[in-house]
Structures are given as C-alpha cells and as structure tokens.
Design an enzyme around this catalytic site. Structure first.
Site, PDB file in Angstrom:
ATOM      1  N   GLU A 173      -5.406  -1.724 -34.505  1.00 21.60           N
ATOM      2  CA  GLU A 173      -5.839  -2.139 -33.181  1.00 21.60           C
ATOM      3  C   GLU A 173      -4.764  -1.695 -32.196  1.00 21.60           C
ATOM      4  O   GLU A 173      -3.690  -1.278 -32.582  1.00 21.60           O
ATOM      5  CB  GLU A 173      -6.012  -3.661 -33.142  1.00 21.60           C
ATOM      6  CG  GLU A 173      -7.084  -4.124 -34.101  1.00 21.60           C
ATOM      7  CD  GLU A 173      -7.608  -5.493 -33.755  1.00 21.60           C
ATOM      8  OE1 GLU A 173      -7.226  -6.446 -34.440  1.00 21.60           O
ATOM      9  OE2 GLU A 173      -8.385  -5.595 -32.777  1.00 21.60           O
ATOM     10  N   GLU A 194       2.374 -16.906 -46.795  1.00 20.11           N
ATOM     11  CA  GLU A 194       2.384 -17.091 -45.347  1.00 20.11           C
ATOM     12  C   GLU A 194       2.270 -18.583 -45.033  1.00 20.11           C
ATOM     13  O   GLU A 194       1.311 -19.234 -45.434  1.00 20.11           O
ATOM     14  CB  GLU A 194       1.211 -16.330 -44.726  1.00 20.11           C
ATOM     15  CG  GLU A 194       1.173 -16.424 -43.211  1.00 20.11           C
ATOM     16  CD  GLU A 194       0.077 -15.565 -42.594  1.00 20.11           C
ATOM     17  OE1 GLU A 194      -1.093 -15.732 -42.986  1.00 20.11           O
ATOM     18  OE2 GLU A 194       0.400 -14.730 -41.734  1.00 20.11           O
ATOM     19  N   LYS A 205     -17.252 -13.831 -32.412  1.00 13.95           N
ATOM     20  CA  LYS A 205     -17.295 -15.190 -32.948  1.00 13.95           C
ATOM     21  C   LYS A 205     -15.874 -15.736 -32.925  1.00 13.95           C
ATOM     22  O   LYS A 205     -15.066 -15.424 -33.787  1.00 13.95           O
ATOM     23  CB  LYS A 205     -17.844 -15.155 -34.379  1.00 13.95           C
ATOM     24  CG  LYS A 205     -18.590 -16.402 -34.829  1.00 13.95           C
ATOM     25  CD  LYS A 205     -17.752 -17.663 -34.855  1.00 13.95           C
ATOM     26  CE  LYS A 205     -16.822 -17.718 -36.041  1.00 13.95           C
ATOM     27  NZ  LYS A 205     -15.933 -18.916 -35.999  1.00 13.95           N
ATOM     28  N   ASN A 227      -5.090 -18.539 -33.240  1.00 14.06           N
ATOM     29  CA  ASN A 227      -3.678 -18.526 -32.789  1.00 14.06           C
ATOM     30  C   ASN A 227      -3.487 -17.771 -31.474  1.00 14.06           C
ATOM     31  O   ASN A 227      -2.656 -18.158 -30.655  1.00 14.06           O
ATOM     32  CB  ASN A 227      -2.765 -17.974 -33.887  1.00 14.06           C
ATOM     33  CG  ASN A 227      -3.174 -16.607 -34.377  1.00 14.06           C
ATOM     34  OD1 ASN A 227      -4.333 -16.219 -34.282  1.00 14.06           O
ATOM     35  ND2 ASN A 227      -2.219 -15.871 -34.896  1.00 14.06           N
ATOM     36  N   GLU A 278     -13.543 -21.784 -34.548  1.00 17.76           N
ATOM     37  CA  GLU A 278     -14.132 -23.068 -34.151  1.00 17.76           C
ATOM     38  C   GLU A 278     -13.097 -24.011 -33.551  1.00 17.76           C
ATOM     39  O   GLU A 278     -13.450 -24.970 -32.872  1.00 17.76           O
ATOM     40  CB  GLU A 278     -14.849 -23.725 -35.338  1.00 17.76           C
ATOM     41  CG  GLU A 278     -14.032 -23.864 -36.614  1.00 17.76           C
ATOM     42  CD  GLU A 278     -14.157 -22.641 -37.545  1.00 17.76           C
ATOM     43  OE1 GLU A 278     -14.118 -21.503 -37.035  1.00 17.76           O
ATOM     44  OE2 GLU A 278     -14.268 -22.846 -38.771  1.00 17.76           O
ATOM     45  N   CYS A 322       0.495 -13.771 -36.842  1.00 18.53           N
ATOM     46  CA  CYS A 322       0.407 -12.974 -38.075  1.00 18.53           C
ATOM     47  C   CYS A 322       1.664 -12.128 -38.240  1.00 18.53           C
ATOM     48  O   CYS A 322       2.132 -11.909 -39.350  1.00 18.53           O
ATOM     49  CB  CYS A 322      -0.838 -12.111 -38.078  1.00 18.53           C
ATOM     50  SG  CYS A 322      -1.053 -11.119 -36.615  1.00 18.53           S
ATOM     51  N   GLU A 330      -7.172  -7.373 -39.970  1.00 23.02           N
ATOM     52  CA  GLU A 330      -5.812  -7.738 -39.560  1.00 23.02           C
ATOM     53  C   GLU A 330      -5.523  -9.080 -40.214  1.00 23.02           C
ATOM     54  O   GLU A 330      -5.969 -10.117 -39.733  1.00 23.02           O
ATOM     55  CB  GLU A 330      -5.723  -7.914 -38.039  1.00 23.02           C
ATOM     56  CG  GLU A 330      -6.043  -6.676 -37.242  1.00 23.02           C
ATOM     57  CD  GLU A 330      -4.894  -5.701 -37.184  1.00 23.02           C
ATOM     58  OE1 GLU A 330      -3.889  -5.879 -37.914  1.00 23.02           O
ATOM     59  OE2 GLU A 330      -5.005  -4.749 -36.406  1.00 23.02           O
TER      60      GLU A 330
HETATM   61  P1  NAI Z   1      -9.787 -17.931 -41.451  1.00 28.57           P
HETATM   62  O1  NAI Z   1      -9.441 -16.553 -41.845  1.00 28.57           O
HETATM   63  O2  NAI Z   1     -10.732 -18.664 -42.358  1.00 28.57           O
HETATM   64  O3  NAI Z   1     -10.441 -17.931 -39.979  1.00 28.57           O
HETATM   65  C1  NAI Z   1     -10.331 -16.870 -39.059  1.00 28.57           C
HETATM   66  C2  NAI Z   1     -11.680 -16.603 -38.413  1.00 28.57           C
HETATM   67  O4  NAI Z   1     -12.618 -16.259 -39.421  1.00 28.57           O
HETATM   68  C3  NAI Z   1     -12.293 -17.805 -37.687  1.00 28.57           C
HETATM   69  O5  NAI Z   1     -13.015 -17.364 -36.553  1.00 28.57           O
HETATM   70  C4  NAI Z   1     -13.273 -18.336 -38.712  1.00 28.57           C
HETATM   71  O6  NAI Z   1     -14.318 -19.091 -38.152  1.00 28.57           O
HETATM   72  C5  NAI Z   1     -13.785 -17.057 -39.307  1.00 28.57           C
HETATM   73  N1  NAI Z   1     -14.390 -17.173 -40.629  1.00 28.57           N
HETATM   74  C6  NAI Z   1     -14.125 -18.062 -41.618  1.00 28.57           C
HETATM   75  N2  NAI Z   1     -14.900 -17.844 -42.686  1.00 28.57           N
HETATM   76  C7  NAI Z   1     -15.688 -16.775 -42.388  1.00 28.57           C
HETATM   77  C8  NAI Z   1     -16.685 -16.048 -43.096  1.00 28.57           C
HETATM   78  N3  NAI Z   1     -17.052 -16.392 -44.334  1.00 28.57           N
HETATM   79  N4  NAI Z   1     -17.280 -15.009 -42.489  1.00 28.57           N
HETATM   80  C9  NAI Z   1     -16.913 -14.638 -41.239  1.00 28.57           C
HETATM   81  N5  NAI Z   1     -15.975 -15.291 -40.521  1.00 28.57           N
HETATM   82  C10 NAI Z   1     -15.366 -16.343 -41.083  1.00 28.57           C
HETATM   83  O7  NAI Z   1      -8.448 -18.696 -41.281  1.00 28.57           O
HETATM   84  P2  NAI Z   1      -8.151 -20.279 -41.031  1.00 28.57           P
HETATM   85  O8  NAI Z   1      -8.834 -21.091 -42.068  1.00 28.57           O
HETATM   86  O9  NAI Z   1      -8.413 -20.598 -39.631  1.00 28.57           O
HETATM   87  O10 NAI Z   1      -6.582 -20.320 -41.287  1.00 28.57           O
HETATM   88  C11 NAI Z   1      -6.071 -20.268 -42.613  1.00 28.57           C
HETATM   89  C12 NAI Z   1      -4.806 -19.468 -42.675  1.00 28.57           C
HETATM   90  O11 NAI Z   1      -5.079 -18.122 -42.313  1.00 28.57           O
HETATM   91  C13 NAI Z   1      -3.719 -19.880 -41.712  1.00 28.57           C
HETATM   92  O12 NAI Z   1      -2.966 -20.937 -42.222  1.00 28.57           O
HETATM   93  C14 NAI Z   1      -2.922 -18.615 -41.603  1.00 28.57           C
HETATM   94  O13 NAI Z   1      -2.022 -18.503 -42.682  1.00 28.57           O
HETATM   95  C15 NAI Z   1      -3.954 -17.535 -41.723  1.00 28.57           C
HETATM   96  N6  NAI Z   1      -4.342 -16.986 -40.402  1.00 28.57           N
HETATM   97  C16 NAI Z   1      -3.875 -15.759 -40.045  1.00 28.57           C
HETATM   98  C17 NAI Z   1      -4.172 -15.242 -38.803  1.00 28.57           C
HETATM   99  C18 NAI Z   1      -3.680 -13.912 -38.365  1.00 28.57           C
HETATM  100  O14 NAI Z   1      -3.430 -13.729 -37.189  1.00 28.57           O
HETATM  101  N7  NAI Z   1      -3.554 -12.943 -39.250  1.00 28.57           N
HETATM  102  C19 NAI Z   1      -4.968 -15.988 -37.829  1.00 28.57           C
HETATM  103  C20 NAI Z   1      -5.460 -17.253 -38.321  1.00 28.57           C
HETATM  104  C21 NAI Z   1      -5.132 -17.713 -39.564  1.00 28.57           C
END
Ligand code: NAI
Ligand code: MG
Length: 495
Positions: A475, A398, A189, A166, A192, A298, A264
């Site tokens: 942060e 969320e 990292k 985001n 993707e 977030c 976070e």
């Molecule tokens: P995610 O938490 O799976 O992905 C965020 C990051 O974590 C990406 O770089 C991803 O490649 C990495 N990641 C995923 N699995 C991992 C693992 N096992 N080990 C290490 N890194 C890993 O979130 P996703 O699937 O992109 O989005 C799902 C939901 O998460 C969204 O709909 C939203 O509600 C929430 N989200 C919240 C964010 C925030 O700013 N707090 C940012 C992105 C998503």
C-alpha cells in the site's frame, strides 16, 4: 465547531450529535436490512456512546450491487476528473478535521493529537492519489514496424476494503484513495469497534462529487459483514489489514473466486540500537515506536534489539521516560491513550502476566491502569520487559499494546540474526552512526521497510507492506495503484 467545543459536548452529553448510524450505500445512509444495530464504545471510559448498523450478507449484496452498477461510468470517467474529486475530498477532510479527529479519538481511544495527525495524513493521502490519477498509463512494445503493441491499465472493478480498529480513518484512506484514483469502485467494511470515520469519509467523498455507488461502507462484525464481502463473487480485489488468522481466512475466501488480495498483517518489528548510535535520537525513536497509539500499530517497534555496551544505560533512560508518560482519556490529549477494547486489554495484560510468571524482568510498568480523571477505561501502563530470551512468546508473538521487549546482542551479526528471528517481516529500525553498517544491516534484514535513524520516517510516498507472516502486496506510494489496475496488452498487425 472547534475541537474544544466538540470535546465539551461529549463530556457533558456522553455522546456527540449527528454521528452516522446507517450503512452508506449508493450515496445515502440506510438502515441494516435486518434492522439490527450494535454499540460502539469509548475505550477511555469503557462506555457505549453510539449505535450503528449491524450489517449482514444482504447489506453486502446491496452495496456490491451499487458498486457494480457504478463501475462502468466511474471507470470511464476521465482520470483528471477523478483526481479533481479526490482533491476536493482532501479539502473537505481538512475543513472538517476537528470533528473527524474528535470522533476518531473517541471511537478508538487514541489521543486526540494523534487522531489529528491521522486526519491530516488522510487528507494528504487523497491529495497524493488525486495527483496520481492522471499519471496511470500503459506502455508500448517494440514489435517492429509492421505491428503496434501497447498496454492500457484498466481498473480491476469492485474492490473490498477490510479496515482494522487501530487506524480506522488512515487505513480506510490509504486503500480507498488509490482504488478510486485507478477507477475502481469500493465497498469498505470498517472494524466493529470503530465504524464511524469510514462512514464520515464516504459521505465526504459523496459531497466532493463522487457519484452515488462508487464508494460504499457496510458496518458490522467481521463474521457477519466482512465474511460475505470478501467471498462475494462480484468483488475483484480485497485489501485486508488485520490479524494473521483472519488474513488467512480472507485469502482462503478470496481464493474460491480467484480474487486478488493484499494482506497487511501483524509484525514484531525490531528497533536495533548499536553502541555507536546517537542515543538521544534512539531513545525518542524507541519511545515513539512502541508507545504511540498505545502500541496498537502493525509496524510498532515492539522489540528493542540493543548492543550490550549500551543496554543498561538505554533501558534505564527509556524506563524513566516510560514511567513518566501520562495516560488518560484520548480527548484529554494524554501522552498515551486507551487500549481499544476490554478483550484487547485482557490479551495485552495476559502476555505481561505470562512473562512475569516466567521470571522475565519488568523494567517499567506491567499493570493495568485507568483514566486518572474518571477512574475508568481500558488502559495498560507503558511497559518494558528486559533481557528477554529469543524464544519467549513476548518476542515471538504480536502483543499489539504498549509493551516493549528488550533483546541484548553482542554486535552487528547477532543483531541481524535476532532481527530476523521471528515469523514476521514488516519493519525494522536501525540506529547507528556508521553509514556502511546501516546499509549492510538493511540489506540483510527481511522486512518490507527499513527506517534508519528515525522510526516511522517517510509518508504516503513510501510503499508499505510485509514479508513472511506480515503479508504481501504494497500500500502507499505509486506501487499501491498496482492492486487496483490490471494490464490489458494489445498487439495489432498494421501492414
Ligand atoms: P481481525 O483481523 O479479526 O479484524 C480486522 C478486521 O477484519 C475487522 O474489520 C474485522 O471485522 C474484520 N474481520 C474479522 N473476521 C473477518 C472475516 N472472517 N472476513 C472478513 N473480515 C473479517 O483482528 P481483531 O480481532 O480486531 O484483533 C486481533 C489482533 O489482530 C490484535 O490483537 C492485533 O494483534 C492484530 N491486529 C493487527 C492489525 C494490523 O494493523 N496489522 C490491526 C488490528 C488487529
Ligand atoms: Mg469504539
């Protein structure tokens, strides 16, 4: 090249020239060890526009080894020299802002003017920590005249940074800059869905004078590249921004090596509007809190908690504004850009469908949409779900999209109870003209940060992080440096 020229290039060719494709490891771009690539999409047109390296554990091993090798010298580099390199990086970010912003907008779907703001914020972040680098200092301890006691703040070592889609550049900058200032090395990292600007940032840092191996970026999926990184035994700290379930998994992986983590995670942040508030200011605040970056923040203000006396007027006025917001491809500078992926659009639409089926009133939007020029892309209308019950999923979970859920309250006490009534605790906004009330509510609300009479007030100077399921650790601000330093205490008998 100007941003107009870059935008023109993209719309005529369907891609941009000279985008990074490989991992950035040890000062050079390299292909994935396994030779695989994956595509990144332009959410505004739902089309792939570039292929990048799909990394795995072997690539992570290479990057961590490079960081480990660079750690000793970087950690012992004079703090002022580290700061000077970060400051030069900030200058290059500003000089190359147009390209960074166009790439960020294209890769994430966000409006170009918002991406430009993110790039300026990233430069500001590097300036801030450039200045902080040589102010990291220890303490002395009053052991009496026969002893000397002091502490030094050492870099923790190799740090891992897991970055979401985001705010790809902002989130990378806000954790990489303090890590480097503190003398740590970095393996990042990016998500993707948005791998490009983190790679560009690593290249900028290298051109600014950062030694090879100090900042590395490995791209790929969370499972294939993120997992091996956060469980790597040579990583000493993990900063993770993303979803709650993935955050829990990251913390579990890190626990196996007793590695520290900052998490976070998500939020369901309330914007409280009391009847005595400046309603014009509150309306601007609420609109920005939920429709900026199409709600994919977030700390989005995704719940409007409003006192009954002004509920009808406020919702009517916000709905009129929401209905008038122009959606479109990010590079056309719309008021609201695309959602980041087809899967994410489906998730957001599913929440609104569920609410509709439960009989929740929809005061604005409520439908999928497309870029009006091309008829494609992953968009959702700015939406308002009115007078929702406190236990409804659209209040408790969320959504991470342009969907505002309204809760009506009778007064201050109920507003605080409703604000605290989710498992999250990231941010709360408070609009009132009563100074004492604002600070009473701020005292009683469980959240990492409180905004009074301006949502998203503040900048890199203000520590940011959550409580409850929103995570822990901070942060931004000087407090961020604590994740990247470890205190070594010394006590010496001298007579
Ligand atoms: P995610 O938490 O799976 O992905 C965020 C990051 O974590 C990406 O770089 C991803 O490649 C990495 N990641 C995923 N699995 C991992 C693992 N096992 N080990 C290490 N890194 C890993 O979130 P996703 O699937 O992109 O989005 C799902 C939901 O998460 C969204 O709909 C939203 O509600 C929430 N989200 C919240 C964010 C925030 O700013 N707090 C940012 C992105 C998503
Ligand atoms: Mg993309």
């Amino acid at each position: 090249m100007s941003s107009e020229a870059l935008v023109g290039e993209y719309f005529s060719k369907g891609t941009l020239s000279a985008l990074p494709s490989g991992h950035f490891i040890d000062g050079v771009f390299v292909d994935a060890t396994g030779g695989r690539g994956m595509e990144t999409f332009d959410p505004g047109s739902a089309r792939a526009f570039h292929t990048f390296a799909a990394g795995d554990g072997n690539d992570v091993d290479r990057a961590v080894a490079a960081a480990r090798k660079a750690q000793r010298d970087w950690g012992r580099t004079k703090a002022g020299v580290r700061g000077a390199i970060l400051f030069r990086a900030a200058q290059i970010i500003r000089a190359e802002a147009a390209r960074l912003a166009v790439v960020e907008s294209l890769d994430s779907g966000k409006a170009l003017q918002e991406a430009e703001g993110d790039v300026a914020g990233a430069a500001r972040c590097f300036e801030y920590y450039a200045g902080a680098a040589d102010k990291i200092q220890g303490d002395t301890f009053p052991l009496g005249t026969d002893y000397i006691g002091y502490s030094i703040e050492e870099p923790v070592g190799v740090t891992a940074h897991i970055i979401p889609w985001n705010y790809p550049l902002s989130t990378a900058a806000r954790s990489i800059a303090p890590a480097l200032a503190a003398g740590c090395t970095v393996v990042a990292k990016p998500a993707e869905q948005t791998p490009l600007t983190a790679l560009m940032l690593a290249d900028i840092l290298f051109r600014a004078g950062l030694p090879a191996g100090v900042c590395n970026v490995v791209t790929g999926t969370g499972a294939e590249a993120g997992g091996p990184l956060v469980s790597h035994p040579d990583v000493r700290h993990v900063t993770f921004t993303g979803s709650v379930p993935t955050g829990i998994r990251v913390m579990q992986s890190a626990a196996a090596n007793v590695t520290s983590v900052v998490l976070e995670l998500g939020g369901k942040s309330p914007v409280i509007v009391m009847a005595d508030a400046d309603l014009d200011a509150a309306i601007e605040g609420v609109l920005g809190a939920i429709y900026e970056n199409a709600g994919q923040i977030c700390s989005a203000g995704s719940r409007l908690v409003v006192e009954r006396k002004v509920h009808a007027e406020l919702v009517e006025r916000i709905a009129a504004r929401a209905n008038g917001l122009k959606l479109g491809h990010g590079l056309r500078r719309p008021q609201v850009g695309a959602l980041n992926s087809a899967a994410h659009l489906n998730k957001v639409a599913g929440y609104v469908e569920g609410a509709r089926e439960r009989g929740v009133a929809i005061a604005a939007g409520g439908q999928r949409a497309v870029d009006p020029e091309s008829g494609t892309g992953w968009f959702f209308q700015p939406t308002i779900l009115d007078a929702v019950q406190a236990d409804d999923p659209v209040i408790q979970e969320e959504i991470f999209g342009p969907v505002l859920s309204v809760q009506v309250v009778e007064g201050e006490e109920e507003a605080v109870a409703i604000a605290n009534g989710t498992d999250f605790g990231l941010v709360a906004g408070i609009y009132t003209r009563d100074f004492g009330r604002a600070h009473r509510m701020a005292r009683d609300i469980e959240a990492g940060q409180i905004y009074i009479n301006e949502y998203f007030a503040g900048g890199i100077e203000v520590p940011f992080g959550g409580s409850k399921l929103s995570g822990f650790g901070r942060e931004k601000g000087l407090e961020a440096l604590r994740s990247y330093t470890r205190t070594k205490s010394l006590a010496a008998k001298i007579s």
